[in-house]
Write a protein that holds these residues in place. Structure first.
Motif, short mmCIF file in Angstrom:
data_model
loop_
_atom_site.label_atom_id
_atom_site.label_comp_id
_atom_site.label_asym_id
_atom_site.label_seq_id
_atom_site.Cartn_x
_atom_site.Cartn_y
_atom_site.Cartn_z
N VAL A 50 29.87 1.41 45.76
CA VAL A 50 29.59 2.19 44.55
C VAL A 50 30.80 2.07 43.63
O VAL A 50 31.92 2.39 44.03
N ASN A 51 30.55 1.59 42.41
CA ASN A 51 31.57 1.51 41.37
C ASN A 51 31.13 2.41 40.22
O ASN A 51 29.98 2.34 39.79
N VAL A 52 32.03 3.25 39.74
CA VAL A 52 31.78 4.06 38.56
C VAL A 52 32.81 3.66 37.52
O VAL A 52 34.02 3.77 37.77
N VAL A 53 32.33 3.16 36.37
CA VAL A 53 33.23 2.69 35.33
C VAL A 53 32.92 3.37 34.00
O VAL A 53 31.78 3.74 33.73
N THR A 54 33.96 3.54 33.21
CA THR A 54 33.86 4.10 31.87
C THR A 54 34.60 3.16 30.93
O THR A 54 35.27 2.23 31.39
N ASP A 89 37.29 3.67 29.70
CA ASP A 89 38.71 3.79 30.05
C ASP A 89 39.08 3.10 31.37
O ASP A 89 40.24 3.07 31.74
N GLY A 90 38.08 2.58 32.08
CA GLY A 90 38.36 1.88 33.32
C GLY A 90 37.59 2.43 34.50
O GLY A 90 36.67 3.23 34.37
N SER A 91 37.99 2.00 35.69
CA SER A 91 37.32 2.40 36.92
C SER A 91 37.68 3.83 37.32
O SER A 91 38.85 4.21 37.31
N VAL A 92 36.68 4.60 37.67
CA VAL A 92 36.87 5.98 38.12
C VAL A 92 36.69 6.07 39.64
O VAL A 92 37.32 6.89 40.30
N TYR A 93 35.84 5.19 40.18
CA TYR A 93 35.51 5.28 41.61
C TYR A 93 35.09 3.89 42.08
O TYR A 93 34.34 3.19 41.39
N ASP A 94 35.53 3.50 43.28
CA ASP A 94 35.16 2.21 43.87
C ASP A 94 35.31 2.33 45.38
O ASP A 94 36.42 2.22 45.89
N PHE A 153 24.04 4.75 32.99
CA PHE A 153 23.01 4.13 33.82
C PHE A 153 23.62 3.60 35.11
O PHE A 153 24.83 3.45 35.23
N VAL A 154 22.73 3.37 36.08
CA VAL A 154 23.13 2.76 37.35
C VAL A 154 22.36 1.46 37.50
O VAL A 154 21.15 1.40 37.21
N THR A 170 26.51 -0.10 40.45
CA THR A 170 27.48 0.05 39.38
C THR A 170 26.97 1.10 38.42
O THR A 170 25.88 0.97 37.86
N VAL A 171 27.77 2.14 38.23
CA VAL A 171 27.46 3.19 37.26
C VAL A 171 28.32 2.94 36.03
O VAL A 171 29.54 2.80 36.14
N VAL A 172 27.67 2.88 34.88
CA VAL A 172 28.38 2.74 33.62
C VAL A 172 28.10 4.01 32.82
O VAL A 172 26.94 4.33 32.55
#
Length: 141
Positions: A9-13, A15-20, A73-74, A82-84
Motif C-alpha cells: 500500500v502506497n499513499v502519495v500526495t 508533497d510526497g509519500s505518506v505511507y509505503d 483515488f485508489v 496506490t492511493v493518490v
C-alpha cells in the motif's frame, strides 16, 4: 507454516509519500462503499471518500495502521494499491489542536454561508468540516 501473502500500500500526495508498507489486507472507503483488498485482487480503480485507509499490520491480531485521506483515488494492480490524494496523514502525525481549530473555523464558515445563502461557500465549508471531523475521529481511535 505457509508464508503470509502480502500486497503493498502506497499513499502519495503532491508533497510526497505518506505511507509505503506491505500488508495482508487494506480497507478503503470508496464513493460506492467500503472495499477490502487482499493479495492477488483483480485490478481496479476507485474514487475515495474523505475517510481513512486502514492497513492491517502483518502478523498481528486485528491491528491496523490508519491513514486519513481527503478524497482522491485508489488504483490496484500487480499487488500494489496506490492511493493518490490531495492530502493524507498518518494517524500518529495528526495534530489534535490544529484539527480542532480547523473544525471550529469550518463550522463558522458553514454558519456564515447558510446566513448568506451562498451555496458555493456552503459546499466548500461542508467539505472542510468533513475533513476536520475525519482527522479528529481517526486520531481518537
Amino acid at each position: 507454516m505457509a508464508e503470509e501473502k502480502l500486497l503493498t500500500v502506497n499513499v502519495v500526495t503532491p508533497d510526497g509519500s505518506v505511507y509505503d508498507e506491505k500488508t495482508p489486507m487494506a480497507v478503503f472507503r470508496t464513493t460506492v462503499g467500503e472495499l477490502g483488498i487482499l493479495p492477488e485482487h483483480i485490478p481496479l480503480l476507485a474514487s475515495l471518500e474523505i475517510d481513512e485507509v486502514r492497513v492491517k499490520v502483518p502478523n498481528t491480531e486485528g491491528k491496523f495502521d490508519e491513514i486519513v485521506v481527503n478524497g482522491g483515488f485508489v488504483e490496484f494492480s500487480d499487488n500494489v494499491a496506490t492511493v493518490v490524494a490531495n492530502s493524507a496523514e498518518r494517524k500518529e502525525d495528526i495534530d489534535l489542536e490544529r484539527a480542532e481549530r480547523a473544525r471550529k473555523r469550518a463550522q463558522e464558515r458553514l454558519k456564515k454561508a447558510r446566513q448568506e445563502k451562498d451555496t458555493d461557500k456552503l459546499r466548500r465549508a461542508e467539505v472542510s468540516l468533513r475533513r476536520a471531523v475525519n482527522r479528529l475521529n481517526v486520531s481518537k481511535h
